[in-house]
Design a protein around this motif. Sequence first.
Motif, short mmCIF file in Angstrom:
data_model
loop_
_atom_site.label_atom_id
_atom_site.label_comp_id
_atom_site.label_asym_id
_atom_site.label_seq_id
_atom_site.Cartn_x
_atom_site.Cartn_y
_atom_site.Cartn_z
N PHE A 122 0.82 -1.20 0.00
CA PHE A 122 0.00 0.00 0.00
C PHE A 122 0.86 1.26 0.00
O PHE A 122 0.53 2.25 -0.65
CB PHE A 122 -0.97 -0.01 1.18
CG PHE A 122 -1.98 -1.09 1.08
CD1 PHE A 122 -2.93 -1.09 0.07
CD2 PHE A 122 -1.97 -2.13 1.97
CE1 PHE A 122 -3.85 -2.11 -0.04
CE2 PHE A 122 -2.89 -3.16 1.88
CZ PHE A 122 -3.84 -3.15 0.87
N LEU A 123 1.97 1.21 0.71
CA LEU A 123 2.90 2.33 0.70
C LEU A 123 3.49 2.51 -0.70
O LEU A 123 3.57 3.63 -1.22
CB LEU A 123 4.01 2.11 1.74
CG LEU A 123 5.03 3.23 1.91
CD1 LEU A 123 4.36 4.53 2.32
CD2 LEU A 123 6.08 2.83 2.93
N VAL A 124 3.87 1.42 -1.33
CA VAL A 124 4.42 1.45 -2.70
C VAL A 124 3.39 2.05 -3.66
O VAL A 124 3.71 2.90 -4.48
CB VAL A 124 4.81 0.02 -3.14
CG1 VAL A 124 5.05 -0.07 -4.63
CG2 VAL A 124 6.04 -0.45 -2.38
N GLN A 125 2.15 1.60 -3.55
CA GLN A 125 1.10 2.09 -4.44
C GLN A 125 0.81 3.57 -4.19
O GLN A 125 0.64 4.34 -5.13
CB GLN A 125 -0.17 1.26 -4.23
CG GLN A 125 -1.23 1.47 -5.30
CD GLN A 125 -2.19 2.60 -4.99
OE1 GLN A 125 -2.43 2.93 -3.84
NE2 GLN A 125 -2.72 3.21 -6.04
N TRP A 126 0.81 3.99 -2.96
CA TRP A 126 0.56 5.38 -2.62
C TRP A 126 1.65 6.28 -3.20
O TRP A 126 1.37 7.29 -3.82
CB TRP A 126 0.47 5.52 -1.11
CG TRP A 126 0.25 6.92 -0.60
CD1 TRP A 126 -0.44 7.93 -1.21
CD2 TRP A 126 0.72 7.45 0.63
NE1 TRP A 126 -0.43 9.05 -0.43
CE2 TRP A 126 0.28 8.79 0.71
CE3 TRP A 126 1.46 6.93 1.68
CZ2 TRP A 126 0.57 9.60 1.79
CZ3 TRP A 126 1.73 7.76 2.76
CH2 TRP A 126 1.29 9.08 2.81
N ILE A 127 2.90 5.91 -3.00
CA ILE A 127 4.02 6.71 -3.51
C ILE A 127 3.96 6.79 -5.04
O ILE A 127 4.13 7.87 -5.62
CB ILE A 127 5.37 6.14 -3.03
CG1 ILE A 127 5.51 6.34 -1.52
CG2 ILE A 127 6.55 6.77 -3.78
CD1 ILE A 127 6.66 5.58 -0.88
N ALA A 128 3.72 5.67 -5.70
CA ALA A 128 3.63 5.67 -7.16
C ALA A 128 2.48 6.56 -7.64
O ALA A 128 2.63 7.28 -8.64
CB ALA A 128 3.46 4.25 -7.68
N SER A 129 1.36 6.51 -6.97
CA SER A 129 0.21 7.34 -7.36
C SER A 129 0.51 8.82 -7.15
O SER A 129 0.15 9.65 -8.00
CB SER A 129 -1.03 6.94 -6.56
OG SER A 129 -1.44 5.64 -6.92
N GLU A 130 1.16 9.16 -6.05
CA GLU A 130 1.52 10.56 -5.81
C GLU A 130 2.46 11.07 -6.89
O GLU A 130 2.31 12.19 -7.38
CB GLU A 130 2.16 10.72 -4.42
CG GLU A 130 1.19 10.57 -3.27
CD GLU A 130 0.13 11.66 -3.21
OE1 GLU A 130 0.38 12.80 -3.67
OE2 GLU A 130 -0.96 11.38 -2.69
N ARG A 131 3.44 10.26 -7.27
CA ARG A 131 4.38 10.65 -8.32
C ARG A 131 3.69 10.82 -9.67
O ARG A 131 4.02 11.72 -10.44
CB ARG A 131 5.51 9.63 -8.44
CG ARG A 131 6.48 9.69 -7.30
CD ARG A 131 7.60 8.69 -7.48
NE ARG A 131 8.55 8.80 -6.39
CZ ARG A 131 9.46 7.90 -6.10
NH1 ARG A 131 9.56 6.79 -6.84
NH2 ARG A 131 10.28 8.06 -5.09
N ALA A 132 2.73 9.94 -9.97
CA ALA A 132 2.03 9.99 -11.25
C ALA A 132 0.93 11.04 -11.28
O ALA A 132 0.50 11.46 -12.35
CB ALA A 132 1.44 8.62 -11.57
N GLY A 133 0.46 11.44 -10.12
CA GLY A 133 -0.62 12.42 -10.05
C GLY A 133 -1.99 11.81 -10.25
O GLY A 133 -2.98 12.53 -10.39
N ASN A 134 -2.07 10.48 -10.32
CA ASN A 134 -3.34 9.76 -10.37
C ASN A 134 -3.13 8.37 -9.80
O ASN A 134 -2.01 7.97 -9.53
CB ASN A 134 -3.93 9.72 -11.78
CG ASN A 134 -3.03 8.99 -12.76
OD1 ASN A 134 -1.98 8.48 -12.40
ND2 ASN A 134 -3.44 8.94 -14.01
N SER A 135 -4.21 7.64 -9.66
CA SER A 135 -4.10 6.32 -9.04
C SER A 135 -3.50 5.32 -10.02
O SER A 135 -4.03 5.11 -11.11
CB SER A 135 -5.49 5.84 -8.60
OG SER A 135 -5.38 4.59 -7.95
N VAL A 136 -2.38 4.73 -9.63
CA VAL A 136 -1.72 3.70 -10.44
C VAL A 136 -1.38 2.51 -9.55
O VAL A 136 -1.27 2.64 -8.33
CB VAL A 136 -0.43 4.23 -11.12
CG1 VAL A 136 -0.74 5.34 -12.11
CG2 VAL A 136 0.57 4.71 -10.10
N VAL A 137 -1.21 1.37 -10.19
CA VAL A 137 -0.80 0.16 -9.47
C VAL A 137 0.50 -0.32 -10.12
O VAL A 137 0.48 -0.95 -11.17
CB VAL A 137 -1.88 -0.94 -9.54
CG1 VAL A 137 -1.44 -2.18 -8.77
CG2 VAL A 137 -3.21 -0.42 -8.99
#
Length: 112
Positions: A39-54
Amino acid sequence: MIIQYGQALSNYLYDVFVAKFDFWLAFGLVAQLFFTARFLVQWIASERAGNSVVPMAFWFCSMGGGLMTLVYGVVKREPVIILGQALATIIYVRNIMLIIKNRGRASKTLDR
């Protein structure tokens, strides 16, 4: 009354986390932390992308933590954990296979 509940809670936590501490409890806790890290990995990736990513790392954390939790469940003979993690691990592996398959298609399309 509150003191009795506090003492009962204290006794319970001591029994669960201290008195019964062994290798498998440590293994299970590490497995759960690994699984939760997704969940931490997904949150950081989403913040970097500016949208929800997996990201792919999400699925690897899911698979690794899930497999470790499955091993823990088998050793501890916990049917709820065994059933839940066995099915979930199949889903994680399948998602990784689909991502790899689609990346292969994408690179072939770019080569043309």
